[in-house]
Design a protein around this motif. Structure first.
Motif, PDB file in Angstrom:
ATOM      1  N   LEU A 248       0.832  -1.198   0.000  1.00 50.90           N
ATOM      2  CA  LEU A 248       0.000   0.000   0.000  1.00 50.90           C
ATOM      3  C   LEU A 248       0.867   1.248   0.000  1.00 50.90           C
ATOM      4  N   VAL A 249       0.433   2.274  -0.708  1.00 52.23           N
ATOM      5  CA  VAL A 249       1.101   3.573  -0.677  1.00 52.23           C
ATOM      6  C   VAL A 249       0.035   4.627  -0.418  1.00 52.23           C
ATOM      7  N   PHE A 250       0.241   5.429   0.630  1.00 56.45           N
ATOM      8  CA  PHE A 250      -0.638   6.549   0.962  1.00 56.45           C
ATOM      9  C   PHE A 250       0.150   7.838   0.772  1.00 56.45           C
TER      10      PHE A 250
ATOM     11  N   GLU B 167       6.137  -4.500   7.061  1.00 56.73           N
ATOM     12  CA  GLU B 167       7.129  -3.436   6.877  1.00 56.73           C
ATOM     13  C   GLU B 167       6.412  -2.129   6.635  1.00 56.73           C
ATOM     14  N   MET B 168       7.018  -1.044   7.087  1.00 57.00           N
ATOM     15  CA  MET B 168       6.455   0.281   6.843  1.00 57.00           C
ATOM     16  C   MET B 168       7.572   1.295   6.889  1.00 57.00           C
ATOM     17  N   ASP B 169       7.593   2.189   5.922  1.00 55.95           N
ATOM     18  CA  ASP B 169       8.523   3.315   5.920  1.00 55.95           C
ATOM     19  C   ASP B 169       7.955   4.370   4.999  1.00 55.95           C
ATOM     20  N   GLY B 170       8.597   5.505   4.954  1.00 54.29           N
ATOM     21  CA  GLY B 170       8.069   6.554   4.105  1.00 54.29           C
ATOM     22  C   GLY B 170       9.032   7.699   3.948  1.00 54.29           C
TER      23      GLY B 170
ATOM     24  N   HIS C 229       4.867   3.860   2.586  1.00 49.49           N
ATOM     25  CA  HIS C 229       4.693   2.542   1.977  1.00 49.49           C
ATOM     26  C   HIS C 229       4.449   1.540   3.106  1.00 49.49           C
ATOM     27  N   LEU C 230       3.489   0.647   2.906  1.00 48.83           N
ATOM     28  CA  LEU C 230       3.204  -0.389   3.877  1.00 48.83           C
ATOM     29  C   LEU C 230       3.183  -1.738   3.171  1.00 48.83           C
TER      30      LEU C 230
END
Length: 137
Positions: free
Chosen positions: A21-23, A57-60, A66-67
């Motif tokens: 996923l991208v927010f 995983e999650m970073d941005g 991005h998840l």
């Protein structure tokens, strides 16, 4: 849902499903620093647990995140996304008045999102496997 190679068993199914996923922040404003990304990571993990999913995983960066989420088949991606975006927006804006003041209608995220299924074998391999099945005559 933590081991990368573990296949999960439901009552009537066996599954291993991931979604990328991208927010994006509303108007692509650069509102996220390292502390905001860390807070979002915790918020996203909590929402995922509520859905019996797992934040792998999650970073941005300063204007998007991005998840990678592992989720069971009973969870709809759109319902998961709505909850992830709604809870994180509400909580982050309440904790960070500097973010709250940058938006007109109490929205942190753009209304759109990117979602892609991922994991498992490439489509070509799956297609080849299906083509090789023994069709009964």
């Amino acid at each position: 849902m933590s081991d990368d190679n573990e296949i999960w068993h439901g009552r009537h199914c066996v599954f291993k499903m991931h979604v990328h996923l991208v927010f994006v922040s509303k108007y692509r404003r650069k509102v996220f620093g390292g502390d905001a990304i860390d807070r979002l990571r915790g918020m996203f993990a909590k929402v995922c647990r509520d859905f019996e999913a797992s934040l792998v995983e999650m970073d941005g960066e300063s204007d998007h995140v991005h998840l990678l989420v592992e989720y069971p088949p009973k969870v709809s991606v759109s319902a998961l996304v709505n909850s992830l975006k709604g809870v994180s927006s509400r909580r982050l804006r309440s904790e960070r008045p500097d973010i709250k003041g940058r938006y007109w209608k109490n929205m942190l995220w753009s209304p759109s999102y990117f979602a892609a299924s991922c994991g498992g074998a490439p489509i070509g391999i799956v297609r080849q496997y299906i083509e090789q099945q023994q069709t009964p005559h």
